[in-house]
Design an enzyme around this catalytic site. Structure first.
Site, PDB file in Angstrom:
ATOM      1  N   SER A  50     -94.223 -73.240  10.395  1.00  0.00           N
ATOM      2  CA  SER A  50     -94.538 -73.606  11.434  1.00  0.00           C
ATOM      3  C   SER A  50     -93.237 -74.100  12.013  1.00  0.00           C
ATOM      4  O   SER A  50     -92.928 -75.127  12.411  1.00  0.00           O
ATOM      5  CB  SER A  50     -95.431 -74.765  11.781  1.00  0.00           C
ATOM      6  OG  SER A  50     -95.051 -75.711  11.013  1.00  0.00           O
ATOM      7  N   HIS A 162    -100.807 -73.706   7.921  1.00  0.00           N
ATOM      8  CA  HIS A 162    -100.430 -73.942   6.421  1.00  0.00           C
ATOM      9  C   HIS A 162    -101.927 -73.620   5.475  1.00  0.00           C
ATOM     10  O   HIS A 162    -101.757 -73.802   4.339  1.00  0.00           O
ATOM     11  CB  HIS A 162    -100.346 -75.376   6.154  1.00  0.00           C
ATOM     12  CG  HIS A 162     -98.710 -75.651   6.521  1.00  0.00           C
ATOM     13  ND1 HIS A 162     -98.204 -76.939   6.457  1.00  0.00           N
ATOM     14  CD2 HIS A 162     -97.577 -74.867   7.008  1.00  0.00           C
ATOM     15  CE1 HIS A 162     -96.852 -76.751   6.988  1.00  0.00           C
ATOM     16  NE2 HIS A 162     -96.622 -75.546   7.363  1.00  0.00           N
ATOM     17  N   GLN A 170    -102.347 -79.793  11.212  1.00  0.00           N
ATOM     18  CA  GLN A 170    -101.841 -78.983  10.255  1.00  0.00           C
ATOM     19  C   GLN A 170    -101.862 -80.073   9.046  1.00  0.00           C
ATOM     20  O   GLN A 170    -101.876 -79.533   7.805  1.00  0.00           O
ATOM     21  CB  GLN A 170    -100.030 -78.847  10.585  1.00  0.00           C
ATOM     22  CG  GLN A 170     -99.391 -77.990   9.451  1.00  0.00           C
ATOM     23  CD  GLN A 170     -98.056 -77.684  10.055  1.00  0.00           C
ATOM     24  OE1 GLN A 170     -97.799 -76.821  10.556  1.00  0.00           O
ATOM     25  NE2 GLN A 170     -97.091 -78.416   9.567  1.00  0.00           N
ATOM     26  N   GLU A 171    -101.483 -81.363   9.068  1.00  0.00           N
ATOM     27  CA  GLU A 171    -101.411 -82.090   8.006  1.00  0.00           C
ATOM     28  C   GLU A 171    -102.071 -83.360   8.215  1.00  0.00           C
ATOM     29  O   GLU A 171    -101.904 -84.101   9.156  1.00  0.00           O
ATOM     30  CB  GLU A 171     -99.777 -82.306   7.777  1.00  0.00           C
ATOM     31  CG  GLU A 171     -99.133 -81.300   7.431  1.00  0.00           C
ATOM     32  CD  GLU A 171     -97.641 -81.304   7.394  1.00  0.00           C
ATOM     33  OE1 GLU A 171     -97.472 -82.546   7.072  1.00  0.00           O
ATOM     34  OE2 GLU A 171     -97.016 -80.325   7.576  1.00  0.00           O
ATOM     35  N   GLU A 212     -98.650 -76.665   1.139  1.00  0.00           N
ATOM     36  CA  GLU A 212     -97.956 -77.979   0.548  1.00  0.00           C
ATOM     37  C   GLU A 212     -98.758 -78.973  -0.422  1.00  0.00           C
ATOM     38  O   GLU A 212     -98.603 -80.287  -0.732  1.00  0.00           O
ATOM     39  CB  GLU A 212     -97.760 -78.949   1.852  1.00  0.00           C
ATOM     40  CG  GLU A 212     -96.706 -78.468   2.912  1.00  0.00           C
ATOM     41  CD  GLU A 212     -96.385 -78.972   3.961  1.00  0.00           C
ATOM     42  OE1 GLU A 212     -97.037 -79.918   4.141  1.00  0.00           O
ATOM     43  OE2 GLU A 212     -95.353 -78.573   4.753  1.00  0.00           O
ATOM     44  N   ASP A 249     -99.819 -84.769  11.244  1.00  0.00           N
ATOM     45  CA  ASP A 249     -98.831 -83.829  11.696  1.00  0.00           C
ATOM     46  C   ASP A 249     -99.580 -82.773  12.386  1.00  0.00           C
ATOM     47  O   ASP A 249    -100.320 -81.966  11.854  1.00  0.00           O
ATOM     48  CB  ASP A 249     -98.004 -83.180  10.786  1.00  0.00           C
ATOM     49  CG  ASP A 249     -96.951 -82.236  11.335  1.00  0.00           C
ATOM     50  OD1 ASP A 249     -96.947 -82.283  12.528  1.00  0.00           O
ATOM     51  OD2 ASP A 249     -96.155 -81.424  10.699  1.00  0.00           O
ATOM     52  N   GLU A 307     -96.972 -87.028  13.969  1.00  0.00           N
ATOM     53  CA  GLU A 307     -95.883 -86.121  14.181  1.00  0.00           C
ATOM     54  C   GLU A 307     -96.260 -85.049  15.179  1.00  0.00           C
ATOM     55  O   GLU A 307     -97.383 -84.419  15.058  1.00  0.00           O
ATOM     56  CB  GLU A 307     -95.660 -85.507  12.819  1.00  0.00           C
ATOM     57  CG  GLU A 307     -94.527 -84.495  12.823  1.00  0.00           C
ATOM     58  CD  GLU A 307     -94.033 -84.205  11.202  1.00  0.00           C
ATOM     59  OE1 GLU A 307     -94.327 -84.921  10.279  1.00  0.00           O
ATOM     60  OE2 GLU A 307     -93.722 -82.868  11.020  1.00  0.00           O
ATOM     61  N   ASP A 334     -90.717 -83.434  15.216  1.00  0.00           N
ATOM     62  CA  ASP A 334     -90.207 -82.699  14.456  1.00  0.00           C
ATOM     63  C   ASP A 334     -89.788 -81.287  15.101  1.00  0.00           C
ATOM     64  O   ASP A 334     -88.475 -81.381  15.381  1.00  0.00           O
ATOM     65  CB  ASP A 334     -91.414 -82.291  13.520  1.00  0.00           C
ATOM     66  CG  ASP A 334     -90.996 -80.913  12.561  1.00  0.00           C
ATOM     67  OD1 ASP A 334     -90.101 -80.725  12.349  1.00  0.00           O
ATOM     68  OD2 ASP A 334     -91.909 -80.493  11.892  1.00  0.00           O
ATOM     69  N   LYS A 359     -84.930 -82.512   8.553  1.00  0.00           N
ATOM     70  CA  LYS A 359     -85.132 -81.367   7.798  1.00  0.00           C
ATOM     71  C   LYS A 359     -83.773 -80.654   7.804  1.00  0.00           C
ATOM     72  O   LYS A 359     -83.488 -80.213   8.752  1.00  0.00           O
ATOM     73  CB  LYS A 359     -86.195 -80.261   8.434  1.00  0.00           C
ATOM     74  CG  LYS A 359     -87.573 -80.876   8.136  1.00  0.00           C
ATOM     75  CD  LYS A 359     -88.626 -79.882   8.902  1.00  0.00           C
ATOM     76  CE  LYS A 359     -89.903 -79.958   8.572  1.00  0.00           C
ATOM     77  NZ  LYS A 359     -90.899 -79.333   9.542  1.00  0.00           N
ATOM     78  N   HIS A 387     -89.436 -82.414   3.508  1.00  0.00           N
ATOM     79  CA  HIS A 387     -89.813 -80.904   2.868  1.00  0.00           C
ATOM     80  C   HIS A 387     -89.863 -79.928   3.756  1.00  0.00           C
ATOM     81  O   HIS A 387     -90.248 -80.475   4.882  1.00  0.00           O
ATOM     82  CB  HIS A 387     -90.496 -80.912   1.642  1.00  0.00           C
ATOM     83  CG  HIS A 387     -92.150 -81.084   2.143  1.00  0.00           C
ATOM     84  ND1 HIS A 387     -93.232 -80.754   1.401  1.00  0.00           N
ATOM     85  CD2 HIS A 387     -92.530 -81.497   3.539  1.00  0.00           C
ATOM     86  CE1 HIS A 387     -94.141 -80.891   2.225  1.00  0.00           C
ATOM     87  NE2 HIS A 387     -93.997 -81.399   3.214  1.00  0.00           N
ATOM     88  N   ARG A 388     -90.060 -78.663   3.372  1.00  0.00           N
ATOM     89  CA  ARG A 388     -90.754 -77.633   4.235  1.00  0.00           C
ATOM     90  C   ARG A 388     -91.774 -77.153   3.581  1.00  0.00           C
ATOM     91  O   ARG A 388     -92.105 -77.449   2.418  1.00  0.00           O
ATOM     92  CB  ARG A 388     -89.622 -76.523   4.463  1.00  0.00           C
ATOM     93  CG  ARG A 388     -88.400 -76.898   5.229  1.00  0.00           C
ATOM     94  CD  ARG A 388     -88.501 -77.448   6.464  1.00  0.00           C
ATOM     95  NE  ARG A 388     -89.469 -76.701   7.642  1.00  0.00           N
ATOM     96  CZ  ARG A 388     -88.928 -76.344   8.810  1.00  0.00           C
ATOM     97  NH1 ARG A 388     -87.575 -76.212   8.829  1.00  0.00           N
ATOM     98  NH2 ARG A 388     -89.759 -75.544   9.569  1.00  0.00           N
ATOM     99  N   SER A 389     -92.833 -76.124   4.349  1.00  0.00           N
ATOM    100  CA  SER A 389     -93.827 -75.748   3.732  1.00  0.00           C
ATOM    101  C   SER A 389     -93.561 -74.744   2.574  1.00  0.00           C
ATOM    102  O   SER A 389     -94.032 -74.630   1.389  1.00  0.00           O
ATOM    103  CB  SER A 389     -94.905 -75.271   4.628  1.00  0.00           C
ATOM    104  OG  SER A 389     -94.147 -74.504   5.497  1.00  0.00           O
ATOM    105  N   LYS A 410     -91.432 -87.312   3.458  1.00  0.00           N
ATOM    106  CA  LYS A 410     -92.660 -86.549   3.635  1.00  0.00           C
ATOM    107  C   LYS A 410     -92.325 -85.364   2.690  1.00  0.00           C
ATOM    108  O   LYS A 410     -91.752 -84.495   2.874  1.00  0.00           O
ATOM    109  CB  LYS A 410     -92.809 -86.051   5.055  1.00  0.00           C
ATOM    110  CG  LYS A 410     -93.919 -85.214   5.487  1.00  0.00           C
ATOM    111  CD  LYS A 410     -94.122 -85.012   6.624  1.00  0.00           C
ATOM    112  CE  LYS A 410     -94.417 -83.519   6.964  1.00  0.00           C
ATOM    113  NZ  LYS A 410     -94.601 -83.056   8.341  1.00  0.00           N
TER     114      LYS A 410
HETATM  115  P1  PGA Z   1     -93.007 -76.096   8.125  1.00  0.00           P
HETATM  116  O1  PGA Z   1     -94.004 -77.232   8.189  1.00  0.00           O
HETATM  117  O2  PGA Z   1     -92.194 -76.316   7.174  1.00  0.00           O
HETATM  118  O3  PGA Z   1     -94.079 -75.005   7.899  1.00  0.00           O
HETATM  119  O4  PGA Z   1     -92.431 -76.145   9.306  1.00  0.00           O
HETATM  120  C1  PGA Z   1     -93.680 -78.613   7.828  1.00  0.00           C
HETATM  121  C2  PGA Z   1     -93.828 -79.468   9.118  1.00  0.00           C
HETATM  122  O5  PGA Z   1     -94.000 -79.047  10.259  1.00  0.00           O
HETATM  123  O6  PGA Z   1     -93.548 -80.542   9.202  1.00  0.00           O
HETATM  124 ZN    ZN Z   2     -94.092 -80.957  11.455  1.00  0.00          ZN
END
Ligand code: PGA
Ligand code: ZN
Length: 435
Positions: A50, A162, A170-171, A212, A249, A307, A334, A359, A387-389, A410
């Site tokens: 994303s 994800h 998403q999270e 993740e 998130d 987030e 983010d 990131k 991290h990233r996905s 995270k």
């Molecule tokens: P991404 O997702 O690494 O796929 O961008 C992580 C996030 O959105 O925090």
């Molecule tokens: Zn995010």
């Protein structure tokens, strides 16, 4: 005279990330001019799904191999263009090295060399320097300052881009805010993760995991996901608020839509509001409606952090939400800030959010990442190492979190080794710092 760790070789390679897609790794060899000793630093860059529109560019080959996702051009840039400007430089001068990388690239978004090529080298230079000085990476970055182990924002339930399920946020993360140590907090989280697994199993819901490592069950709403997490926390013997808080998130930049995909006629666009369409549940919101939605959710559940509650271009919406919730809840940018000091500066000036997700590959060099953390902390914003996905076994973010005393990290679920590697690294750091 200051020590001179001469960069004598810069080498890139194409490796795989946790989704089976190619990513860039770099090895930098340095020679201590005093002792003649040679040492190496190696690093690998992560990759998002994303991805924010304003992130630095990840260079992909676009050819048939790996369905276009190859990184051979980025690797070639490491081996040729980057090596030719960095060989002979002192690896201890990270700021100068990152400046040379930026100048060689010559673009605002790092599209020439590729942020993936640049970051792999920038991180490998730091690792080589730390190695040559005999310092752990967090000490090299943080000097005498590191003292705080981060509280994990642990993703245990996945939705959005994800996971192939019916959940739009998403999270869903748990934060063991009441834990006396990192080690204890990690245990609490892992226990809740297993309690959630058995709960899902009992309800005949899938226990397969998303990118993740969090579970990705078919649930009818975001609130059902939150309720399930609360039940898992209690089943594991913990109490919400005393032991755990919830973090979300939304990754709502994935929900942006235009007037024609919005199902109702709306005047909202003419009043400067954005439109959101939640792709899985099919719900539509204007900016104001989405702001109201978050306010209601926060009233109902112990949510400490949200987030990307609004789109990466919805500055007005961010401002409204921050005015409403900013003193109660952490509002993390983010996609909004993309670890970029220019965007963060705008956010600070306009009162948008109160936290930045960090990131490294959103901005593409180590020193720019450190700048973003410093700017946030000086302005009273929190900074969260992330991290990233798509991840690798590289654990740089664990050291970064401790070096900069971010207090939060995270890095996914307590499952899948590319996530767990960061947690295990933090366990070792905690032992070194606190004995
Ligand atoms: P991404 O997702 O690494 O796929 O961008 C992580 C996030 O959105 O925090
Ligand atoms: Zn995010």
């Amino acid at each position: 005279m200051e020590k001179y760790l001469e960069i004598i070789e810069v080498h890139g390679r194409e490796i795989l990330d946790s989704r089976g897609n190619p990513t860039v790794s770099a090895t930098v060899t340095v020679k201590d001019r005093e002792s003649g000793r040679c040492l190496q630093g190696m690093a690998a860059v992560p990759s998002g799904a994303s991805t924010g529109q304003f992130e630095a560019v990840e260079l992909r080959d676009g050819e048939t191999r790996y369905f276009g996702l190859g990184v051979q051009h980025a690797v070639k840039n490491v081996d040729e263009k980057i090596a030719s400007v960095l060989v002979g430089e002192n690896a201890l001068e990270q700021i100068r090295i990152d400046r040379i990388l930026r100048e060689t690239d010559g673009t605002d978004n790092k599209s020439n060399l590729g942020a993936n090529a640049m970051l792999a080298v920038s991180m490998a230079v730091a690792r080589a320097a730390a190695e040559a000085l005999g310092l752990p990476l967090y000490r090299y970055f943080g000097g005498i300052s590191p003292r705080l182990l981060p509280v994990p924002m642990m993703n245990i339930l996945n939705g959005g881009a994800h996971a192939a399920n019916t959940v739009d946020v998403q999270e869903f993360m748990i934060m063991p805010a009441g834990a006396p140590s990192f080690k204890e907090g990690l245990r609490w989280c892992a226990e809740v993760f297993h309690a959630l697994s058995s709960l899902l199993h009992e309800k005949s819901l899938t226990t397969s995991v998303g990118d993740e490592g969090g579970f990705a069950p078919e649930l009818s709403s975001d609130e059902e996901a939150i309720a399930m997490i609360i039940e898992a926390v209690e089943r594991a013997g913990y109490t919400m608020e005393k032991h755990f808080m919830i973090a979300l998130d939304a990754a709502s930049s994935e929900w942006k839509c235009t007037a024609d995909c919005f199902h109702e006629d709306t005047m909202a666009t003419s009043s400067g509001q954005m439109l959101y369409h939640l792709p899985k549940t099919g719900v539509d919101y204007t900016t104001d409606e989405l702001v109201k939605h978050w306010i209601c959710l926060v009233k109902k559940y112990p949510i400490a952090s949200i987030e990307d509650p609004l789109d990466e271009e919805d500055w007005q919406g961010w401002q409204k939400l921050t005015m409403e919730l900013g003193d109660k809840v952490q509002l993390v940018g983010d996609d909004l800030f993309v670890t970029n000091t220019n965007r963060l500066q705008r956010g600070i000036a306009q009162g948008c959010g109160n936290s930045i997700l960090i990131k490294l590959n959103q901005i593409g060099t180590v020193s720019e990442t450190l700048d973003a953390i410093r700017l946030a902390q000086e302005a009273g914003y929190t900074a969260i190492a992330s991290h990233r996905s798509g991840e690798t076994e590289d654990t740089t973010i664990a050291d970064l979190a401790v070096a900069m005393n971010t207090g939060q990290i995270k890095t996914g679920a307590p499952s899948r080794s590319e996530r767990v590697a960061k947690y295990n690294r933090l366990l070792r750091i905690e032992e070194e710092l606190h004995g």
